[in-house]
Scaffold this motif. Structure first.
Motif, PDB file in Angstrom:
ATOM      1  N   TRP A 274       0.821  -1.218   0.000  1.00 13.25           N
ATOM      2  CA  TRP A 274       0.000   0.000   0.000  1.00 13.25           C
ATOM      3  C   TRP A 274       0.853   1.266   0.000  1.00 13.25           C
ATOM      4  N   LYS A 277       1.586   1.417  -4.284  1.00 13.03           N
ATOM      5  CA  LYS A 277       0.604   1.300  -5.362  1.00 13.03           C
ATOM      6  C   LYS A 277      -0.796   1.222  -4.766  1.00 13.03           C
ATOM      7  N   ASN A 278      -1.787   1.355  -5.632  1.00 14.73           N
ATOM      8  CA  ASN A 278      -3.166   1.115  -5.221  1.00 14.73           C
ATOM      9  C   ASN A 278      -3.378  -0.380  -5.049  1.00 14.73           C
ATOM     10  N   CYS A 279      -4.045  -0.744  -3.980  1.00 12.97           N
ATOM     11  CA  CYS A 279      -4.202  -2.162  -3.651  1.00 12.97           C
ATOM     12  C   CYS A 279      -5.644  -2.620  -3.800  1.00 12.97           C
ATOM     13  N   ILE A 280      -5.802  -3.893  -4.114  1.00 12.70           N
ATOM     14  CA  ILE A 280      -7.091  -4.559  -3.979  1.00 12.70           C
ATOM     15  C   ILE A 280      -7.131  -5.100  -2.556  1.00 12.70           C
ATOM     16  N   TRP A 281      -7.994  -4.578  -1.743  1.00 13.59           N
ATOM     17  CA  TRP A 281      -7.965  -4.863  -0.311  1.00 13.59           C
ATOM     18  C   TRP A 281      -8.692  -6.170   0.010  1.00 13.59           C
ATOM     19  N   THR A 282      -7.977  -7.267  -0.134  1.00 13.96           N
ATOM     20  CA  THR A 282      -8.504  -8.564   0.288  1.00 13.96           C
ATOM     21  C   THR A 282      -8.526  -8.617   1.814  1.00 13.96           C
ATOM     22  N   THR A 286      -5.844  -6.692   4.193  1.00  7.04           N
ATOM     23  CA  THR A 286      -6.371  -5.740   5.173  1.00  7.04           C
ATOM     24  C   THR A 286      -5.836  -6.034   6.564  1.00  7.04           C
ATOM     25  N   SER A 316      -7.393   4.514   0.751  1.00 12.67           N
ATOM     26  CA  SER A 316      -8.347   3.747  -0.057  1.00 12.67           C
ATOM     27  C   SER A 316      -9.020   2.661   0.766  1.00 12.67           C
ATOM     28  N   GLU A 320     -13.131   2.235   1.576  1.00 10.45           N
ATOM     29  CA  GLU A 320     -13.876   0.982   1.438  1.00 10.45           C
ATOM     30  C   GLU A 320     -14.618   0.623   2.726  1.00 10.45           C
TER      31      GLU A 320
END
Length: 636
Positions: A274, A277-282, A286, A316, A320
């Motif tokens: 994080w 880069k922008n993360c996909i928060w699994t 998290t 970000s 969410e």
């Protein structure tokens, strides 16, 4: 050859502002080694097509072994020829006889040269048999010979924990050439496993210099395992310094570090993505981020604020989740739910938020222990709890562990046996074998049997102390281990069959196994591979539908908090009981042979580690326990 194009398909690469050396991360070292071998093979073939010699700089150690195995396979099965190949090895211990099994001359012939069609006159390895007055001129000539060959087209490297490449230890100069050098203490500690003790490790080596290595047209450095993670981060992200000689590679325009997941684990883009880069928060990411933030700010999870998240690259995530308040509660509960005093499941209790199932109330359990003491060292408290709570616990010692028993310890037992049995001829022969043993001689079969027996009886004493019936203690003696040397055989079908038979016999509801790949001589990894292969064979069996596998870690590293899925607390009394169970393994106390870079005995290390895990949980806001043993579930 453009390094930015190398390994981008099979290996993961994402350039970040933190990184100063191109690198590719592979799922494991086997896949990575195949990719490197393919590059070398393509270079050899392209040089053959141009009717030119291919000049390779080669490395030794455990890292390149699979690369060499694949090159040998290509030669035998695909016709890859080495007749146009000229090799220059990085280094050699000094003094060192060529026929010594610890020499790099022996290593290279054993792993590569004896199996391919390279011309003997094209093999160049620093000479460990030189007279002292001959070394200086040899080094000058070695440099000239590389130059006359046209320079190194490709240089393969490993990396030591001191940051050395070749044997260029901290303090080595940017433009240094081939020379003899005094080895760093840490380097000698790391080599002690192969030499059966640091006292046998040479203090001096002959090595190519930093300047020599940097002149190579292409450089690929290999690093495997969590033990290399720290120095890899320093090398890739740190400043250039003679304290970490590998950082000099930052100035090379065609270098790639090829890493497995363990070696890459401290890189910023891996440990804290994080921040780059922008993360996909699994869910997993998290939890990792929240634990990191809590530890960094030295705040419990429930005290983290919106500002904390925004100021540390997690805005970000906050968007969410809506607010720090709800996020904190969710993560606190997730951590809380990993803690259980019932590792086999709590009967008649709601198991919705517990790590283990509540049925069946009495489970059949196998604890796989790579060596005959890993069970109590790594999970002695959980072991005791499982027995205390009425589960049918079996312990399966995967190897005899005989190589870790010192000659002095074996001699003591042989002399006792000789006196007790009135001059027993077997004991007398063992004493004779031990007293005539020289250097790196492999133990005789009788000596290995005695050393294995010592460890077996220590194990039984320990399991009896915990309360396991003798018939539930199993000694598998996997054949891959029984070489009498640190270097082991490859896993065979027989090894896997033995594992399958053990599992099939018990039909367990739970399996515990060592997931600690930081073991310095690799036995843990091979034993884990044997388990994974046996699980793959048995997964269609009906009873396997109800079998869960839990991985523990050994004496070297613990799971990161965000990886832990079951944390078993120990009371002060249980900490003491665990220590006593470890003490039954007397041959491994007071100067154990394979303790790595930590001078403390295993019981000290693991006691501190278990207490530290409890402190980390407490700092996150959990209850204050004396110690924790930690586990991660393996899904097969």
């Amino acid at each position: 050859m453009n390094n930015k194009l190398q390994y981008t398909e099979a290996g993961k690469f994402e350039e970040t502002r933190f990184e100063k050396i191109h690198n590719a991360v592979f799922d494991n070292s086997d896949v990575a080694s195949l990719a490197v071998a393919e590059e070398i093979a393509e270079l050899i073939k392209s040089k053959q097509a141009a009717n030119e010699p291919c000049v390779l700089g080669l490395a030794t150690g455990s890292s390149p072994i699979n690369v060499y195995e694949e090159l040998v396979r290509m030669h035998e099965e695909e016709g890859l020829s080495f007749k146009n190949v000229i090799t220059f090895n990085l280094d050699e211990y000094y003094p060192m006889a060529k026929d010594n099994t610890q020499s790099y001359w022996y290593f290279m012939h054993d792993h590569l040269f004896n199996h391919v069609d390279i011309l003997p006159e094209n093999i160049n390895i620093p000479d460990g048999e030189l007279k002292p007055e001959e070394v200086h001129q040899f080094c000058i000539d070695y440099e000239l010979k590389i130059k006359e060959a046209g320079g190194l087209d490709f240089q393969l490297l490993g990396i030591g924990r001191t940051g050395h490449i070749g044997f260029n230890e901290p303090g080595s100069h940017f433009n240094s050439g081939t020379r003899n050098i005094t080895l760093d203490h840490i380097t000698r500690i790391d080599a002690a496993t192969a030499f059966l003790g640091i006292e046998h490790v040479p203090r001096v080596a002959i090595t190519m210099g930093i300047g020599t290595i940097r002149k190579a047209k292409r450089i690929v450095l290999l690093a495997w395992g969590i033990n290399k993670a720290s120095v890899i981060k320093e090398t890739i992200e740190g400043e250039i310094t003679s304290e970490v000689p590998a950082t000099y590679l930052q100035t090379h325009n065609n270098v790639t570090f090829v890493l497995d997941e363990g070696a890459s684990s401290d890189l910023t883009r891996v440990r804290t993505p994080w921040l780059v880069k922008n993360c996909i928060w699994t869910d997993e990411l998290t939890l990792k981020a929240v634990v990191w933030l809590s530890s960094k700010l030295e705040k419990s999870v429930l005290k983290l604020t919106d500002k904390d998240y925004n100021f540390h690259g997690m805005s970000s995530l906050l968007v969410e989740q809506g607010s720090a308040y709800q996020l904190n509660i969710n993560m606190f509960n997730k951590l809380q739910h990993t803690i259980t005093g019932w590792p086999g499941g709590k009967p008649n209790a709601d198991d919705t938020n517990r790590p283990e199932r509540n049925t069946p109330a009495r489970k059949r359990v196998i604890i796989f222990s790579p060596h005959p003491d890993d069970d109590v060292i790594s999970m002695g408290g959980t072991f005791d709890r499982l027995v205390e709570q009425g589960h049918e616990v079996h312990v399966a010692y995967q190897t005899s562990g005989n190589i870790a028993v010192s000659d002095e310890e074996a001699l003591k037992f042989a002399e006792v046996s000789l006196d007790l049995n009135g001059g027993d001829s077997r004991a007398a022969q063992i004493i004779k074998d031990l007293r005539s043993k020289k250097g790196y001689d492999v133990d005789t079969e009788a000596v290995r049997k005695l050393k294995g027996l010592i460890r077996r009886k220590e194990s039984v004493a320990g399991t009896r102390y915990v309360g396991i019936p003798d018939e539930q203690v199993h000694f598998l003696d996997l054949p891959f281990y029984e070489t009498g040397r640190v270097k082991k055989n490859k896993l065979s079908k027989k090894d896997v069959d033995i594992m399958c038979d053990m599992i099939n016999k018990v039909k367990p509801h739970q399996i515990y196994a060592a997931g600690d790949l930081a073991d310095p001589h690799g036995t843990h990894k091979v034993c884990l591979d044997a388990l994974f292969l046996s699980l793959a064979e048995l997964k269609k069996e009906t009873y396997m539908d109800d079998c869960w596998v839990w991985l523990y870690r050994g004496a070297w590293h613990e799971w990161d908090i965000h990886d832990i899925e079951m944390a078993v607390p120990m009371s002060p009394d249980q900490v003491l009981k665990k220590k006593q169970a470890i003490f039954y393994h007397q041959s491994q106390k007071d100067g154990v042979m394979f303790q790595g870079d930590d001078s403390r005995e295993f019981w000290m290390r693991v006691e501190d580690r278990n207490k530290e895990t409890a402190k980390k949980y407490h700092s996150l806001g959990m209850a204050d326990y004396a110690a924790f043993e930690a586990f991660k579930r393996y899904h097969f």
